[in-house]
Design a protein around this motif. Sequence first.
Motif, PDB file in Angstrom:
ATOM      1  N   LEU A 131      23.592 -20.814  26.589  1.00  0.00           N
ATOM      2  CA  LEU A 131      23.432 -20.058  25.339  1.00  0.00           C
ATOM      3  C   LEU A 131      22.047 -20.248  24.745  1.00  0.00           C
ATOM      4  CD1 LEU A 131      26.905 -20.647  23.665  1.00  0.00           C
ATOM      5  CD2 LEU A 131      26.015 -18.520  24.600  1.00  0.00           C
ATOM      6  N   LEU A 132      21.542 -21.479  24.776  1.00  0.00           N
ATOM      7  CA  LEU A 132      20.205 -21.735  24.255  1.00  0.00           C
ATOM      8  C   LEU A 132      19.141 -21.007  25.077  1.00  0.00           C
ATOM      9  CD1 LEU A 132      20.386 -25.518  23.314  1.00  0.00           C
ATOM     10  CD2 LEU A 132      20.177 -23.574  21.772  1.00  0.00           C
ATOM     11  N   ALA A 133      19.292 -21.007  26.386  1.00  0.00           N
ATOM     12  CA  ALA A 133      18.328 -20.318  27.243  1.00  0.00           C
ATOM     13  C   ALA A 133      18.330 -18.817  26.972  1.00  0.00           C
ATOM     14  CB  ALA A 133      18.639 -20.597  28.709  1.00  0.00           C
ATOM     15  N   SER A 134      19.513 -18.234  26.810  1.00  0.00           N
ATOM     16  CA  SER A 134      19.572 -16.801  26.526  1.00  0.00           C
ATOM     17  C   SER A 134      18.994 -16.491  25.154  1.00  0.00           C
ATOM     18  CB  SER A 134      21.004 -16.292  26.631  1.00  0.00           C
ATOM     19  OG  SER A 134      21.819 -16.929  25.677  1.00  0.00           O
ATOM     20  N   LEU A 135      19.180 -17.392  24.201  1.00  0.00           N
ATOM     21  CA  LEU A 135      18.603 -17.191  22.872  1.00  0.00           C
ATOM     22  C   LEU A 135      17.079 -17.242  22.933  1.00  0.00           C
ATOM     23  CD1 LEU A 135      19.195 -16.830  19.862  1.00  0.00           C
ATOM     24  CD2 LEU A 135      19.171 -19.321  19.659  1.00  0.00           C
ATOM     25  N   VAL A 136      16.537 -18.160  23.700  1.00  0.00           N
ATOM     26  CA  VAL A 136      15.085 -18.265  23.847  1.00  0.00           C
ATOM     27  C   VAL A 136      14.518 -17.001  24.491  1.00  0.00           C
ATOM     28  CG1 VAL A 136      13.265 -19.476  25.103  1.00  0.00           C
ATOM     29  CG2 VAL A 136      14.985 -20.770  23.850  1.00  0.00           C
ATOM     30  N   VAL A 137      15.191 -16.510  25.527  1.00  0.00           N
ATOM     31  CA  VAL A 137      14.727 -15.283  26.191  1.00  0.00           C
ATOM     32  C   VAL A 137      14.778 -14.107  25.224  1.00  0.00           C
ATOM     33  CG1 VAL A 137      15.319 -13.616  27.996  1.00  0.00           C
ATOM     34  CG2 VAL A 137      15.296 -16.066  28.500  1.00  0.00           C
ATOM     35  N   LEU A 138      15.849 -14.006  24.454  1.00  0.00           N
ATOM     36  CA  LEU A 138      15.984 -12.915  23.486  1.00  0.00           C
ATOM     37  C   LEU A 138      14.895 -12.987  22.419  1.00  0.00           C
ATOM     38  CD1 LEU A 138      17.723 -10.502  22.574  1.00  0.00           C
ATOM     39  CD2 LEU A 138      18.971 -12.109  21.136  1.00  0.00           C
ATOM     40  N   LEU A 139      14.642 -14.184  21.913  1.00  0.00           N
ATOM     41  CA  LEU A 139      13.600 -14.336  20.894  1.00  0.00           C
ATOM     42  C   LEU A 139      12.221 -14.017  21.449  1.00  0.00           C
ATOM     43  CD1 LEU A 139      14.794 -17.513  18.982  1.00  0.00           C
ATOM     44  CD2 LEU A 139      14.683 -15.174  18.127  1.00  0.00           C
ATOM     45  N   ARG A 140      11.928 -14.430  22.678  1.00  0.00           N
ATOM     46  CA  ARG A 140      10.625 -14.110  23.271  1.00  0.00           C
ATOM     47  C   ARG A 140      10.462 -12.611  23.441  1.00  0.00           C
ATOM     48  NH1 ARG A 140       9.397 -17.322  28.511  1.00  0.00           N
ATOM     49  NH2 ARG A 140       7.550 -16.034  28.325  1.00  0.00           N
ATOM     50  N   TRP A 141      11.530 -11.934  23.891  1.00  0.00           N
ATOM     51  CA  TRP A 141      11.470 -10.483  24.055  1.00  0.00           C
ATOM     52  C   TRP A 141      11.246  -9.806  22.703  1.00  0.00           C
ATOM     53  CZ3 TRP A 141      14.808  -6.889  21.894  1.00  0.00           C
ATOM     54  CH2 TRP A 141      14.619  -5.574  22.297  1.00  0.00           C
ATOM     55  N   TRP A 142      11.994 -10.250  21.687  1.00  0.00           N
ATOM     56  CA  TRP A 142      11.867  -9.657  20.364  1.00  0.00           C
ATOM     57  C   TRP A 142      10.452  -9.856  19.802  1.00  0.00           C
ATOM     58  CZ3 TRP A 142      11.226 -12.134  15.510  1.00  0.00           C
ATOM     59  CH2 TRP A 142      11.329 -11.285  14.425  1.00  0.00           C
ATOM     60  N   TRP A 143       9.879 -11.053  20.003  1.00  0.00           N
ATOM     61  CA  TRP A 143       8.550 -11.337  19.497  1.00  0.00           C
ATOM     62  C   TRP A 143       7.502 -10.467  20.181  1.00  0.00           C
ATOM     63  CZ3 TRP A 143       7.343 -13.765  15.228  1.00  0.00           C
ATOM     64  CH2 TRP A 143       6.019 -14.137  15.012  1.00  0.00           C
ATOM     65  N   GLN A 144       7.656 -10.221  21.493  1.00  0.00           N
ATOM     66  CA  GLN A 144       6.717  -9.352  22.204  1.00  0.00           C
ATOM     67  C   GLN A 144       6.853  -7.922  21.739  1.00  0.00           C
ATOM     68  OE1 GLN A 144       7.481  -9.985  26.339  1.00  0.00           O
ATOM     69  NE2 GLN A 144       6.310 -11.896  26.409  1.00  0.00           N
ATOM     70  N   GLN A 145       8.065  -7.462  21.469  1.00  0.00           N
ATOM     71  CA  GLN A 145       8.252  -6.094  20.985  1.00  0.00           C
ATOM     72  C   GLN A 145       7.674  -5.923  19.588  1.00  0.00           C
ATOM     73  OE1 GLN A 145       9.562  -3.581  22.814  1.00  0.00           O
ATOM     74  NE2 GLN A 145       9.619  -5.060  24.474  1.00  0.00           N
ATOM     75  N   ARG A 146       7.724  -6.970  18.811  1.00  0.00           N
ATOM     76  CA  ARG A 146       7.241  -6.916  17.428  1.00  0.00           C
ATOM     77  C   ARG A 146       5.719  -6.810  17.373  1.00  0.00           C
ATOM     78  NH1 ARG A 146       6.993 -11.712  13.715  1.00  0.00           N
ATOM     79  NH2 ARG A 146       6.537 -10.767  11.726  1.00  0.00           N
ATOM     80  N   LYS A 147       5.032  -7.395  18.341  1.00  0.00           N
ATOM     81  CA  LYS A 147       3.569  -7.377  18.338  1.00  0.00           C
ATOM     82  C   LYS A 147       3.006  -6.019  18.694  1.00  0.00           C
ATOM     83  CE  LYS A 147       2.651 -12.220  19.296  1.00  0.00           C
ATOM     84  NZ  LYS A 147       2.093 -13.190  20.260  1.00  0.00           N
ATOM     85  N   ARG A 148       3.803  -5.165  19.338  1.00  0.00           N
ATOM     86  CA  ARG A 148       3.285  -3.841  19.749  1.00  0.00           C
ATOM     87  C   ARG A 148       3.142  -2.887  18.598  1.00  0.00           C
ATOM     88  NH1 ARG A 148       6.312  -2.600  25.468  1.00  0.00           N
ATOM     89  NH2 ARG A 148       5.479  -4.395  26.534  1.00  0.00           N
TER      90      ARG A 148
END
Length: 45
Positions: free
Chosen positions: A28-45
């Motif tokens: 669960l923690l690993a999936s949360l980290v992946v989700l947060l990284r994806w969200w942060w990259q989408q936010r920078k665009r």
Amino acid sequence: MSVLSWLGQADPTGFSSPLGRVVVLLALLASLVVLLRWWWQQRKR
């Protein structure tokens, strides 16, 4: 003590054991980290 009695016959998945809980928590923690990284990259665009 047999392996089945050690693992617990009522729980074939092993999620009620301490090791099973740790594995689920880490997944669960690993999936949360992946989700947060994806969200942060989408936010920078």
